[in-house]
Design an enzyme around this catalytic site. Structure first.
Site, PDB file in Angstrom:
ATOM      1  N   TYR A  35      41.490  41.447  46.336  1.00  0.00           N
ATOM      2  CA  TYR A  35      42.461  40.716  45.525  1.00  0.00           C
ATOM      3  C   TYR A  35      43.404  39.951  46.447  1.00  0.00           C
ATOM      4  O   TYR A  35      42.930  39.212  47.309  1.00  0.00           O
ATOM      5  CB  TYR A  35      43.183  41.683  44.578  1.00  0.00           C
ATOM      6  CG  TYR A  35      43.901  40.972  43.451  1.00  0.00           C
ATOM      7  CD1 TYR A  35      43.223  40.056  42.644  1.00  0.00           C
ATOM      8  CD2 TYR A  35      45.238  41.193  43.207  1.00  0.00           C
ATOM      9  CE1 TYR A  35      43.870  39.377  41.620  1.00  0.00           C
ATOM     10  CE2 TYR A  35      45.899  40.525  42.178  1.00  0.00           C
ATOM     11  CZ  TYR A  35      45.220  39.617  41.399  1.00  0.00           C
ATOM     12  OH  TYR A  35      45.868  38.957  40.388  1.00  0.00           O
ATOM     13  N   LYS A  90      22.407  46.151  23.839  1.00  0.00           N
ATOM     14  CA  LYS A  90      21.677  45.067  24.495  1.00  0.00           C
ATOM     15  C   LYS A  90      22.016  45.023  25.988  1.00  0.00           C
ATOM     16  O   LYS A  90      21.152  44.809  26.841  1.00  0.00           O
ATOM     17  CB  LYS A  90      22.046  43.736  23.832  1.00  0.00           C
ATOM     18  CG  LYS A  90      21.067  42.618  24.103  1.00  0.00           C
ATOM     19  CD  LYS A  90      19.859  42.721  23.211  1.00  0.00           C
ATOM     20  CE  LYS A  90      18.993  41.486  23.312  1.00  0.00           C
ATOM     21  NZ  LYS A  90      17.912  41.479  22.326  1.00  0.00           N
ATOM     22  N   GLU A 132      22.675  36.752  19.805  1.00  0.00           N
ATOM     23  CA  GLU A 132      22.111  37.947  19.190  1.00  0.00           C
ATOM     24  C   GLU A 132      22.625  38.102  17.758  1.00  0.00           C
ATOM     25  O   GLU A 132      23.830  37.966  17.491  1.00  0.00           O
ATOM     26  CB  GLU A 132      22.500  39.178  20.016  1.00  0.00           C
ATOM     27  CG  GLU A 132      21.815  40.442  19.629  1.00  0.00           C
ATOM     28  CD  GLU A 132      20.368  40.481  20.096  1.00  0.00           C
ATOM     29  OE1 GLU A 132      19.619  41.351  19.610  1.00  0.00           O
ATOM     30  OE2 GLU A 132      19.985  39.653  20.934  1.00  0.00           O
ATOM     31  N   ASP A 133      21.699  38.402  16.854  1.00  0.00           N
ATOM     32  CA  ASP A 133      22.045  38.785  15.477  1.00  0.00           C
ATOM     33  C   ASP A 133      22.950  37.758  14.791  1.00  0.00           C
ATOM     34  O   ASP A 133      23.966  38.100  14.174  1.00  0.00           O
ATOM     35  CB  ASP A 133      22.710  40.168  15.458  1.00  0.00           C
ATOM     36  CG  ASP A 133      21.729  41.266  15.838  1.00  0.00           C
ATOM     37  OD1 ASP A 133      20.526  40.975  15.931  1.00  0.00           O
ATOM     38  OD2 ASP A 133      22.165  42.411  16.040  1.00  0.00           O
ATOM     39  N   ALA A 191       9.847  33.191   6.563  1.00  0.00           N
ATOM     40  CA  ALA A 191      10.072  31.811   6.979  1.00  0.00           C
ATOM     41  C   ALA A 191      11.465  31.647   7.560  1.00  0.00           C
ATOM     42  O   ALA A 191      12.038  30.566   7.518  1.00  0.00           O
ATOM     43  CB  ALA A 191       9.871  30.865   5.788  1.00  0.00           C
ATOM     44  N   GLY A 192      12.002  32.761   8.110  1.00  0.00           N
ATOM     45  CA  GLY A 192      13.311  32.721   8.736  1.00  0.00           C
ATOM     46  C   GLY A 192      13.234  32.362  10.201  1.00  0.00           C
ATOM     47  O   GLY A 192      12.234  31.812  10.685  1.00  0.00           O
ATOM     48  N   ALA A 193      14.301  32.726  10.934  1.00  0.00           N
ATOM     49  CA  ALA A 193      14.423  32.319  12.331  1.00  0.00           C
ATOM     50  C   ALA A 193      13.262  32.830  13.169  1.00  0.00           C
ATOM     51  O   ALA A 193      12.634  32.073  13.924  1.00  0.00           O
ATOM     52  CB  ALA A 193      15.751  32.832  12.894  1.00  0.00           C
ATOM     53  N   ALA A 194      12.960  34.128  13.069  1.00  0.00           N
ATOM     54  CA  ALA A 194      11.899  34.695  13.899  1.00  0.00           C
ATOM     55  C   ALA A 194      10.542  34.107  13.544  1.00  0.00           C
ATOM     56  O   ALA A 194       9.730  33.812  14.431  1.00  0.00           O
ATOM     57  CB  ALA A 194      11.879  36.221  13.753  1.00  0.00           C
ATOM     58  N   ASN A 285      10.829  45.811  10.217  1.00  0.00           N
ATOM     59  CA  ASN A 285      11.386  47.114  10.607  1.00  0.00           C
ATOM     60  C   ASN A 285      12.404  47.583   9.571  1.00  0.00           C
ATOM     61  O   ASN A 285      13.149  46.765   9.023  1.00  0.00           O
ATOM     62  CB  ASN A 285      12.063  47.018  11.980  1.00  0.00           C
ATOM     63  CG  ASN A 285      11.148  47.467  13.099  1.00  0.00           C
ATOM     64  OD1 ASN A 285      10.363  48.392  12.924  1.00  0.00           O
ATOM     65  ND2 ASN A 285      11.256  46.825  14.250  1.00  0.00           N
TER      66      ASN A 285
END
Length: 751
Positions: A35, A90, A132-133, A191-194, A285
């Site tokens: 420092y 994560k 994420e999410d 038909a979503g994001a994934a 899932n």
């Protein structure tokens, strides 16, 4: 499970991650460097050149995991605060699998503009951003805008992670089923994001876009629905010019089904309507679109099945992707994670699944068979080789596609990655590289054992050694076939060959010890340890490994009787290399000499120091006792003291050595330079010679189990020709490592 999880998270300290320092902070000078005032120097360097942030700060190994909690696992929109345990988790995965540090960032924003502005303002902090999410369709817009705006990688794992891992599985599934990507008819549920990201990625792999039929809760995505405004701007790219229909209509005749929707929506009848040898990735899932057993038993041909669950084969788990993709991207300072890098990751994963699986991975998954085929099309997350395959592939793709701002040499990069996973890998890499420079013939006395066969295949494939498998030829070749190895072994079968010269050689060696010619012939025919020992002693092989299926003394006896110790040696010694996070020590004797006198201790020290140098470690030897430099004087303490004196007085000994001394004196610098400043060791010892076998064996096992050391060995030092005796239960990697040591031994011997 819920109560266990709550206890896991609330145990002190709460949560799953912490901040730790990477530099010393023990003195006032340390703090002044960390420092004020010392920290001003790197600040000024970065002010002159912003890229110096990668040299002087943790930016190059720091990823921001960012969420607004709008689509958390299967929990939905639970908000930013409630998403924090997932984001910490994560971070755990990033660190555990790729040694990447993480700050988890939970933003209380439901407005994409505010989200983008907040993340963009943190660009100076991070080397990469993992979104994420975040719920669709906002996630598409947020990622696109951040990718365009930032000069560091931005990656939405919920989209691309599933795409990459299932893409790797698809590459292997079509190989096994005999299908072609260009002919594949694929039906998506979801038909979503994934789903959209996965469908796009399959196109990058070679599936024609017109061969992809996508369904949502209202049925097939058609051009009619797109024209009616029923689809969003992202999934309408997969609208087909065909009549409306439901999932059953879409799946009829399909080669592959990809489920990213809801559990239980696919029936056995739907599976039976698919094309021959169907591929089914039911990834909802916790409940897949169709159960594993239901799908496998729905028809008589081969159903290649993958799910998102860990309790069934072929788990599509995103942890196989994001840690290693970011590792490769960070290490070349990539500006983005582009399509070429994603494809490289998928192909690396697919190729890894086709290789022999390490024993440690098999054990971690309950000893279930893991061999390339319908039930093993993607690697397991706990397979450490994923790091060494995926990260370099991603880094190479970044360089070739122009996304990298730093170059690297792939072989050197793999060594750096191995060092991240532990000192033992770094040390073994030194020896393995030496072995590869001049591979030697290694006689494997237990050639029919499947573990030995697998190890031999790896030695040959990696260019470490030229293995010679000793044993029944039919049994060995059957093992090679059943294991699915692409390996043409060199086999020597003692029962099917003319080996009278071997029997005569053994007779000459042992006739004065009561062995007749007939007994020698029987020993050569029936005991592969004697056969292998004679093979090495005659020069038909350069080194020998044995002991995997025998007790150590019975495996050691034949090579000692036939080969014996070196001309300048009277005694052999068993040495372990113990590696800690930032230190390596060689421990002797742990396997051979029960009650050594000063002569044995002196020689064992010489052998161990020579062995350390083969690992490019300059030895500093300490002969251990419960006494420090004569503080206790009896027969036991005099032996190591006398051995140390002889070594110090010998002008040919070119390494520091001292003793007798207690173990803490040997390994603590402040004791050597403070309390015992007269000691010939100015730095902690890295060769520890124990006073007897009992102490050595106990000591190395305590260091291994309680000290967290990785143990390599035992390595047999002092033999006239290279021989190493394995431990019962050694894994393939242990055998390959010892083969590398034996090869380097043979190189040094001029074999």
């Amino acid at each position: 499970m819920d109560e266990d999880a709550l206890e896991y998270h609330r145990a002190d300290p709460p949560g799953k991650i912490e901040i730790s320092t990477t530099k010393p902070t023990n003195t006032q000078r340390d703090l002044s460097l960390a420092y004020s005032p010392g920290v001003a120097a790197p600040c000024l360097e970065i002010d002159e050149d912003e890229t110096d942030a990668y040299r002087y700060t943790a930016k190059g190994n720091l990823v921001g995991v960012v969420s607004n909690g709008s689509a958390v696992l299967g929990l939905g929109d639970i908000g930013a605060q409630a998403s924090k345990p997932v984001m910490e988790g994560k971070g755990v995965l990033f660190k555990r699998f790729a040694d990447i540090d993480v700050f988890d960032i939970e933003l209380d924003h439901d407005d994409p503009d505010a989200f983008v502005e907040s993340v963009a303002a943190m660009e100076s902090t991070f080397g990469g951003i993992n979104l994420e999410d975040v719920a669709a369709p906002d996630c598409f817009e947020i990622e696109e805008r951040l990718r365009d705006r930032l000069s560091i990688p931005v990656f939405h794992d919920d989209q691309h992670g599933t795409a990459i891992i299932s893409g790797a599985a698809l590459l292997n599934a079509v190989e096994i089923s005999g299908k072609e990507l260009g002919d594949l008819e694929v039906t998506f549920a979801g038909a979503g994001a994934a789903a959209v990201a996965t469908a796009k990625f399959y196109v990058s792999l070679g599936v024609p876009r017109e061969n992809i039929t996508m369904c949502d809760i209202d049925g097939i995505l058609t051009t009619g629905r797109a024209e009616a405004g029923d689809l969003n701007e992202y999934n309408r790219a997969f609208a087909q010019d065909r009549p409306d229909g439901d999932l059953a209509d879409a799946i009829d005749g399909a080669d592959a089904f990809v489920g990213l929707s809801a559990g239980g929506i696919v029936s056995p009848e739907m599976v039976r309507s698919m094309a021959d040898d169907p591929i089914i990735f039911a990834m909802a899932n916790p409940d897949p679109e169709i159960g594993y057993e239901e799908a496998k038993t729905a028809r008589d041909d081969t159903v290649i099945m993958a799910t998102g669950r860990s309790d069934y084969p072929n788990q599509v788990n995103n942890v196989l992707g994001f840690p290693f993709i970011f590792r490769g991207a960070l290490d070349v300072r990539a500006t983005e994670i582009n399509e070429e890098m994603k494809v490289a990751a998928a192909r690396a994963l697919a190729n890894l699944a086709r290789r022999d699986v390490p024993d440690s991975v098999v054990k971690a998954y309950g000893d279930e068979p893991l061999q390339f085929g319908p039930d093993y099309i993607i690697p397991k997350p706990l397979d450490a080789r994923v790091l060494f395959e995926v990260a370099p592939a991603v880094a190479r793709a970044a360089i070739e596609s122009g996304a990298a701002r730093a170059e690297l040499e792939v072989d050197e990069y793999v060594e750096r990655l191995e060092a991240r996973l532990g000192k033992s890998r770094e040390m073994m890499r030194v020896v393995i590289n030496k072995a590869k420079s001049d591979p030697k013939r290694i006689a494997l006395a237990e050639g029919t054992d499947e573990t030995i066969v697998r190890a031999a295949a790896q030695m040959s494939d990696r260019g470490i050694a030229e293995p010679i498998l000793i044993g029944d030829e039919d049994e060995i070749l059957t093992a090679v076939t059943s294991l699915g190895l692409e390996f043409d072994p060199d086999v020597v079968d003692p029962e099917n060959g003319e080996y009278e010269e071997y029997a005569e050689h053994l007779y000459e060696r042992r006739s004065r010890n009561g062995v007749t010619r007939r007994e020698a012939a029987s020993m050569i025919r029936d005991d592969t340890n004697y056969f292998g020992s004679v093979m090495v002693d005659r020069g038909d092989a350069d080194a020998m490994l044995t002991g995997l299926t025998n007790h150590y003394p019975s495996a050691l006896r034949p090579p000692l009787q036939v080969i014996g110790t070196a001309d300048d040696a009277e005694y052999a010694a068993g040495v372990y290399m113990l590696t800690f996070k930032n230190r390596v020590v060689f421990v002797a004797d742990a396997t051979v000499n029960q009650a050594p006198d000063e002569d044995v201790l002196e020689e064992v020290t010489r052998h161990t120091a020579e062995l350390a140098r083969r690992f490019d470690v300059e030895p500093r030897a300490a002969l251990l006792s419960y006494s420090d430099f004569g503080s206790v004087d009896n027969e036991g303490t005099r032996k190591p003291r006398e051995a140390a004196r002889r070594l110090r007085d010998d002008p040919d000994v070119e390494f520091p050595v001292d003793g007798e001394m207690q173990a803490d004196t040997a390994v603590l610098e402040e004791m050597l330079t403070g309390t015992y400043d007269f000691a010939d060791l100015e730095r902690p010892a890295n060769v520890l010679v124990f006073p007897n076998l009992e102490a050595g064996n106990i000591g190395y096992k305590l260091l291994q189990r309680l000290g967290g050391a990785d143990a390599t060995g035992p390595m047999l030092a002092g033999m006239d020709e290279p021989v190493h005796v394995l431990q019962r239960g050694d894994e393939v990697k242990d055998i390959v490592n010892l083969a590398a040591v034996a090869t380097v031994d043979a190189q040094d011997d001029g074999s």
